[in-house]
Design an enzyme around this catalytic site. Structure first.
Site, PDB file in Angstrom:
ATOM      1  N   ARG A 159      38.528  32.033 -56.918  1.00  0.00           N
ATOM      2  CA  ARG A 159      37.315  32.738 -56.508  1.00  0.00           C
ATOM      3  C   ARG A 159      36.040  31.963 -56.791  1.00  0.00           C
ATOM      4  O   ARG A 159      35.189  31.804 -55.909  1.00  0.00           O
ATOM      5  CB  ARG A 159      37.189  34.092 -57.242  1.00  0.00           C
ATOM      6  N   THR A 160      35.872  31.513 -58.027  1.00  0.00           N
ATOM      7  CA  THR A 160      34.577  30.949 -58.416  1.00  0.00           C
ATOM      8  C   THR A 160      34.316  29.657 -57.652  1.00  0.00           C
ATOM      9  O   THR A 160      33.234  29.460 -57.085  1.00  0.00           O
ATOM     10  CB  THR A 160      34.551  30.717 -59.944  1.00  0.00           C
ATOM     11  N   HIS A 179      30.804  33.497 -68.532  1.00  0.00           N
ATOM     12  CA  HIS A 179      31.015  33.335 -67.094  1.00  0.00           C
ATOM     13  C   HIS A 179      29.887  34.114 -66.423  1.00  0.00           C
ATOM     14  O   HIS A 179      30.089  35.197 -65.881  1.00  0.00           O
ATOM     15  CB  HIS A 179      32.389  33.901 -66.726  1.00  0.00           C
ATOM     16  N   ARG A 196      33.014  24.210 -64.252  1.00  0.00           N
ATOM     17  CA  ARG A 196      33.906  24.986 -65.135  1.00  0.00           C
ATOM     18  C   ARG A 196      34.620  24.000 -66.041  1.00  0.00           C
ATOM     19  O   ARG A 196      35.072  22.949 -65.584  1.00  0.00           O
ATOM     20  CB  ARG A 196      34.918  25.794 -64.313  1.00  0.00           C
ATOM     21  N   LYS A 234      39.378   8.678 -67.995  1.00  0.00           N
ATOM     22  CA  LYS A 234      39.322   7.293 -68.489  1.00  0.00           C
ATOM     23  C   LYS A 234      38.422   7.187 -69.715  1.00  0.00           C
ATOM     24  O   LYS A 234      38.063   6.088 -70.129  1.00  0.00           O
ATOM     25  CB  LYS A 234      38.769   6.381 -67.397  1.00  0.00           C
TER      26      LYS A 234
HETATM   27  N1   CP Z   1      37.167  35.594 -61.628  1.00  0.00           N
HETATM   28  C1   CP Z   1      37.390  34.267 -61.666  1.00  0.00           C
HETATM   29  O1   CP Z   1      36.712  33.510 -62.388  1.00  0.00           O
HETATM   30  O2   CP Z   1      38.391  33.852 -60.855  1.00  0.00           O
HETATM   31  P1   CP Z   1      38.854  32.341 -60.671  1.00  0.00           P
HETATM   32  O3   CP Z   1      39.441  31.887 -61.984  1.00  0.00           O
HETATM   33  O4   CP Z   1      39.848  32.366 -59.551  1.00  0.00           O
HETATM   34  O5   CP Z   1      37.637  31.533 -60.345  1.00  0.00           O
END
Ligand code: CP
Length: 337
Positions: A57-58, A135, A107, A86
């Site tokens: 999703r993100t 998040h 991320r 590396k």
């Molecule tokens: N909700 C969420 O962060 O989903 P993903 O890990 O798929 O990005």
């Protein structure tokens, strides 16, 4: 908050007026996210997308949001495809990547790593999830969803009754959402988790210091009674020392249609940041809820595009230029929404 040119690393940066400003811009993104209009306001801009942990999703919704504004996406996924493998430092990576991009979303599995990257970046950086810490974009889309689900139910975010269920210790989405909710008034928050996976004390303290009622329990039935929202979460297996350790808690709290009918109010909204764990032995949110009209999980994931478009528009300071660069779409968009 001054959005233009800022990093978004933590929900702690936000005040209530900032959230309202962001949601107003997100509302205006609806025709573009729903492919009724298109805009090229970010024509020529580049998003650097760096995901060092799995994401559906993100990563995709940030990329789609940037594309829907007319920009292009360059991405790296996994350490093995990055020169970090590396031995390159985050500082060097940030200096390099920010020369190639107008904005970066990242991320990373370590708490604080996105802030470390941002400190060396020459362009705005958005935290797409750092370890068990935060998040922020997920919390913003969650609150946007809560606001939209409550509209028409004569309920508001002020006075909200919400249950958060599952792995509240390692789940970064509930940490950020709790911080965001603390900006509102008169909430009742039920925190349902095993003792070992309780919400961190500082998050609970923050809610209580803001005047909200907090109930901590390991009884699902008690926690989900009399609430407007049940926000279920997955056991964050990737944060445990072993799969066997995660198995101690997996499947402990299962919300299915019969549990919902027996314990929830008829209109309680069901949310989950996703992915839900649909494997045998887990199923914290059972697939037998899929036809329940109060299951908001896919409206929630759709809202991620609106909210992330709004973040880009504000950080790159084009929110008031969108309609100057728009046009109708010329392809079939029927039955998508
Ligand atoms: N909700 C969420 O962060 O989903 P993903 O890990 O798929 O990005």
């Amino acid at each position: 908050m001054q959005f233009a040119g800022s990093h978004i690393l933590s929900i702690s940066q936000f005040e209530r007026a900032d959230v309202e400003q962001l949601f107003t811009v997100a509302d205006a993104m609806r025709p573009y996210a729903h492919r009724r209009r298109r805009t090229c306001v970010l024509d020529g801009a580049i998003l650097g997308s760096m995901f060092f942990e799995p994401s559906t999703r993100t990563r995709i919704s940030f990329g789609s949001a940037f594309n829907l504004l007319g920009g292009e996406v360059r991405e790296t996924t996994g350490f093995e495809h990055s020169a970090i493998a590396k031995g390159e430092s985050l500082w060097d990576t940030a200096r390099v990547l920010s020369g190639y991009s107008d904005i970066v979303v990242m991320r990373h599995p370590e708490n604080g790593s996105v802030a470390e990257f941002a400190a060396a970046s020459r362009v705005p950086v958005i935290n797409g999830g750092d370890g068990t810490n935060e998040h922020p974009s997920q919390a913003l889309l969650d609150l946007y969803t809560i606001r939209s689900e409550l509209a028409g139910r004569e309920r508001d975010i002020d006075g909200l009754r919400i249950a958060m269920v599952g792995d509240l210790c390692f789940g970064r989405t509930v940490h950020s959402l709790s911080k965001l909710l603390s900006l509102f008034a008169d909430l009742r928050v039920s925190l349902v988790s095993p003792e070992a996976l309780k919400m961190p004390a500082e998050v609970v303290d923050n809610l209580q210091a803001a005047g909200h009622q907090v109930l901590e329990t390991d009884a699902l039935e008690q926690g989900i009674a009399d609430v407007d929202i049940v926000y279920s979460t997955r056991i964050q297996e990737e944060r445990f020392a072993s799969r066997e350790e995660a198995d101690l808690y997996r499947g402990r709290f299962r919300l299915n249609q019969s549990v919902y009918t027996a314990n929830c109010e008829p209109n309680t909204v069901i949310m989950h940041p996703l992915p839900r764990d649909s494997r045998e032995g887990a199923r914290e949110l059972d697939i037998d809820l899929n036809d329940n009209p109060n299951l908001a999980i896919f409206r929630q994931s759709d809202n991620g595009v609106l909210v992330r478009m709004a973040m880009f528009a504000l950080l790159l300071d084009v929110a008031d230029q969108i309609s100057e660069h728009d046009a109708p779409v010329n392809w079939c968009t029927e039955r998508r929404f």
